[in-house]
Design a protein around this motif. Structure first.
Motif, PDB file in Angstrom:
ATOM      1  N   UNK A 163      -4.698  17.294  12.094  1.00  0.00           N
ATOM      2  CA  UNK A 163      -4.760  16.276  13.134  1.00  0.00           C
ATOM      3  C   UNK A 163      -4.353  14.901  12.675  1.00  0.00           C
ATOM      4  N   UNK A 164      -4.147  14.736  11.351  1.00  0.00           N
ATOM      5  CA  UNK A 164      -3.794  13.425  10.810  1.00  0.00           C
ATOM      6  C   UNK A 164      -2.311  13.137  11.020  1.00  0.00           C
ATOM      7  N   UNK A 165      -2.024  11.908  11.373  1.00  0.00           N
ATOM      8  CA  UNK A 165      -0.644  11.421  11.480  1.00  0.00           C
ATOM      9  C   UNK A 165      -0.497  10.311  10.443  1.00  0.00           C
ATOM     10  N   UNK A 177       7.342  10.163   8.518  1.00  0.00           N
ATOM     11  CA  UNK A 177       6.061  10.425   9.179  1.00  0.00           C
ATOM     12  C   UNK A 177       5.721  11.899   9.032  1.00  0.00           C
ATOM     13  N   UNK A 178       4.454  12.189   8.738  1.00  0.00           N
ATOM     14  CA  UNK A 178       3.944  13.559   8.716  1.00  0.00           C
ATOM     15  C   UNK A 178       2.874  13.706   9.791  1.00  0.00           C
ATOM     16  N   UNK A 179       2.896  14.845  10.455  1.00  0.00           N
ATOM     17  CA  UNK A 179       1.827  15.208  11.384  1.00  0.00           C
ATOM     18  C   UNK A 179       1.301  16.568  10.942  1.00  0.00           C
ATOM     19  N   UNK A 180       0.051  16.628  10.523  1.00  0.00           N
ATOM     20  CA  UNK A 180      -0.532  17.859   9.989  1.00  0.00           C
ATOM     21  C   UNK A 180      -1.148  18.650  11.143  1.00  0.00           C
ATOM     22  N   UNK A 181      -0.452  19.714  11.542  1.00  0.00           N
ATOM     23  CA  UNK A 181      -0.758  20.419  12.783  1.00  0.00           C
ATOM     24  C   UNK A 181      -1.929  21.386  12.641  1.00  0.00           C
ATOM     25  N   UNK A 182      -1.890  22.216  11.602  1.00  0.00           N
ATOM     26  CA  UNK A 182      -2.945  23.216  11.387  1.00  0.00           C
ATOM     27  C   UNK A 182      -2.917  23.623   9.924  1.00  0.00           C
ATOM     28  N   UNK A 183      -3.596  24.712   9.587  1.00  0.00           N
ATOM     29  CA  UNK A 183      -3.721  25.054   8.169  1.00  0.00           C
ATOM     30  C   UNK A 183      -2.468  25.693   7.577  1.00  0.00           C
ATOM     31  N   UNK A 257      11.221  12.662  -8.657  1.00  0.00           N
ATOM     32  CA  UNK A 257       9.898  12.157  -8.286  1.00  0.00           C
ATOM     33  C   UNK A 257       9.922  11.409  -6.962  1.00  0.00           C
ATOM     34  N   UNK A 258       8.818  11.497  -6.242  1.00  0.00           N
ATOM     35  CA  UNK A 258       8.629  10.705  -5.024  1.00  0.00           C
ATOM     36  C   UNK A 258       7.213  10.143  -5.030  1.00  0.00           C
ATOM     37  N   UNK A 259       7.112   8.853  -4.799  1.00  0.00           N
ATOM     38  CA  UNK A 259       5.814   8.191  -4.663  1.00  0.00           C
ATOM     39  C   UNK A 259       5.891   7.286  -3.445  1.00  0.00           C
ATOM     40  N   UNK A 260       4.764   7.060  -2.816  1.00  0.00           N
ATOM     41  CA  UNK A 260       4.802   6.261  -1.598  1.00  0.00           C
ATOM     42  C   UNK A 260       3.553   5.407  -1.452  1.00  0.00           C
ATOM     43  N   UNK A 261       3.696   4.388  -0.604  1.00  0.00           N
ATOM     44  CA  UNK A 261       2.556   3.721   0.001  1.00  0.00           C
ATOM     45  C   UNK A 261       2.375   4.355   1.363  1.00  0.00           C
ATOM     46  N   UNK A 262       1.171   4.842   1.632  1.00  0.00           N
ATOM     47  CA  UNK A 262       0.975   5.576   2.881  1.00  0.00           C
ATOM     48  C   UNK A 262      -0.139   4.954   3.705  1.00  0.00           C
ATOM     49  N   UNK A 263      -0.072   5.174   4.996  1.00  0.00           N
ATOM     50  CA  UNK A 263      -1.093   4.667   5.900  1.00  0.00           C
ATOM     51  C   UNK A 263      -1.327   5.657   7.029  1.00  0.00           C
ATOM     52  N   UNK A 264      -2.587   5.789   7.420  1.00  0.00           N
ATOM     53  CA  UNK A 264      -2.951   6.659   8.530  1.00  0.00           C
ATOM     54  C   UNK A 264      -2.619   5.946   9.841  1.00  0.00           C
ATOM     55  N   UNK A 265      -1.827   6.604  10.682  1.00  0.00           N
ATOM     56  CA  UNK A 265      -1.491   6.042  11.988  1.00  0.00           C
ATOM     57  C   UNK A 265      -2.561   6.381  13.026  1.00  0.00           C
ATOM     58  N   UNK A 266      -2.981   7.638  13.024  1.00  0.00           N
ATOM     59  CA  UNK A 266      -4.072   8.053  13.915  1.00  0.00           C
ATOM     60  C   UNK A 266      -4.500   9.461  13.540  1.00  0.00           C
ATOM     61  N   UNK A 267      -5.552   9.914  14.152  1.00  0.00           N
ATOM     62  CA  UNK A 267      -6.005  11.288  13.980  1.00  0.00           C
ATOM     63  C   UNK A 267      -6.285  11.880  15.362  1.00  0.00           C
ATOM     64  N   UNK A 268      -5.749  13.060  15.607  1.00  0.00           N
ATOM     65  CA  UNK A 268      -5.943  13.737  16.876  1.00  0.00           C
ATOM     66  C   UNK A 268      -7.099  14.718  16.762  1.00  0.00           C
ATOM     67  N   UNK A 269      -8.038  14.623  17.669  1.00  0.00           N
ATOM     68  CA  UNK A 269      -9.140  15.569  17.741  1.00  0.00           C
ATOM     69  C   UNK A 269      -8.935  16.460  18.970  1.00  0.00           C
ATOM     70  N   UNK A 270      -8.958  17.777  18.756  1.00  0.00           N
ATOM     71  CA  UNK A 270      -8.727  18.716  19.845  1.00  0.00           C
ATOM     72  C   UNK A 270     -10.067  19.195  20.410  1.00  0.00           C
ATOM     73  N   UNK A 271     -10.360  18.908  21.674  1.00  0.00           N
ATOM     74  CA  UNK A 271     -11.702  19.243  22.201  1.00  0.00           C
ATOM     75  C   UNK A 271     -12.007  20.718  22.262  1.00  0.00           C
ATOM     76  N   UNK A 272     -10.970  21.566  22.365  1.00  0.00           N
ATOM     77  CA  UNK A 272     -11.203  23.001  22.502  1.00  0.00           C
ATOM     78  C   UNK A 272     -10.950  23.755  21.207  1.00  0.00           C
ATOM     79  N   UNK A 273     -10.647  23.032  20.113  1.00  0.00           N
ATOM     80  CA  UNK A 273     -10.346  23.695  18.834  1.00  0.00           C
ATOM     81  C   UNK A 273     -11.617  24.184  18.171  1.00  0.00           C
TER      82      UNK A 273
END
Length: 273
Positions: A163-165, A177-183, A257-273
């Motif tokens: 749910x993290x973006x 941008x990464x969006x982590x959808x599921x496992x 190699x890849x390194x970054x500065x990263x920041x959380x944009x938002x987190x999605x919570x699924x009510x029926x998950x």
């Protein structure tokens, strides 16, 4: 800006990431150190570090070798060691998360597909019940400098990123941008850089290493690619590498190699998950 067909090789991606990249320094404090990795599967391999090279010797004597390595640390006592293991015409990506605080480790072993495997279409792979990506990866765990016992390695699969973006700035010119959808899957898009406008959804793997510290590994299916980063949500940093064929001829590898500065944009919570 690219168009929908402007996919590039991993070598070209490395060239795009290189200018002014936010790379963590290669650590020198492993110089002179030795770790014996006792794998849960029974392997025992001694790793000896000098300033630039890593040498390894298996307890059974069947595996020995030397390679240049990169070692970084996002937190005290935790090292990410990365190198390429070569035997004849074969090559493997080896990444070790050495956790001295828990005296444990996780090893990530990756392999690029052959030329013949890349010619197998996604439709054929789907109908055969295969992963759409032909990049292979194995995760192995164990203990450092002590015999393995069940439960000694705390690194474990996690759904905490679901749910993290997250936004990743790898350099002034490369932003993703990464969006982590599921496992099993995540989506990515290039917001700025040599792949600007490209996006996809790919197979991935998540391991929790410590509080707000995660090992994230992905396997791309269009251009055979293995990516691996440690994501530190406390320090807002990530560090790792991207591995694949440098060009279209399958005769040279790129491991950069890849390194970054990263920041959380938002987190999605699924009510029926």
């Amino acid at each position: 800006m690219t168009t929908s067909s402007d996919w590039i090789t991993v070598g070209a991606l490395a060239d795009g990431f290189a200018p002014e990249a936010f790379i963590l320094p290669n650590l020198a404090d492993l110089n002179g150190k030795t770790f014996t990795l006792n794998f849960a599967n029974g392997w025992q391999i001694e790793h000896r570090f000098d300033r630039e090279t890593l040498s390894w010797t298996a307890a059974d004597g069947h595996s020995t070798g030397t390679a240049d390595y990169r070692a970084t640390s996002v937190r005290p006592g935790l090292y990410l060691v990365d190198f390429i293991k070569r035997e004849g015409s074969q090559a493997w990506s080896i990444s070790l998360v050495l956790d001295t605080a828990s005296a444990s480790f996780t090893a990530v072993i990756g392999r690029m597909p052959t030329h013949e495997q890349t010619r197998e279409g996604l439709y054929s792979r789907a109908l055969a019940g295969k992963n759409l990506t032909s990049v292979e990866v194995d995760f192995l765990h164990g203990s450092l400098d002590r015999p393995w016992q069940e439960g000694q390695c705390p690194h474990a699969p996690t759904t905490e990123l679901t749910g993290l973006r997250n936004l990743y700035r790898y350099s002034p010119s490369e932003v993703y941008e990464h969006i982590y959808l599921n496992d099993q899957f995540y989506s990515w898009q290039c917001l700025k850089g040599v792949e600007q406008g490209l996006c996809d959804t790919d197979r991935c793997h998540y391991y929790k290493i410590a509080d707000q510290l995660y090992l994230f590994v992905w396997r791309e299916k269009i251009i055979p690619t293995l990516g691996l980063v440690l994501i530190d949500l406390q320090q807002h940093r990530s560090d790792g590498k991207i591995f694949g064929y440098a060009g279209s001829s399958f005769d040279e590898l790129s491991n950069f190699p890849v390194s970054s500065y990263c920041q959380v944009l938002n987190r999605t919570e699924y009510p029926d998950a």
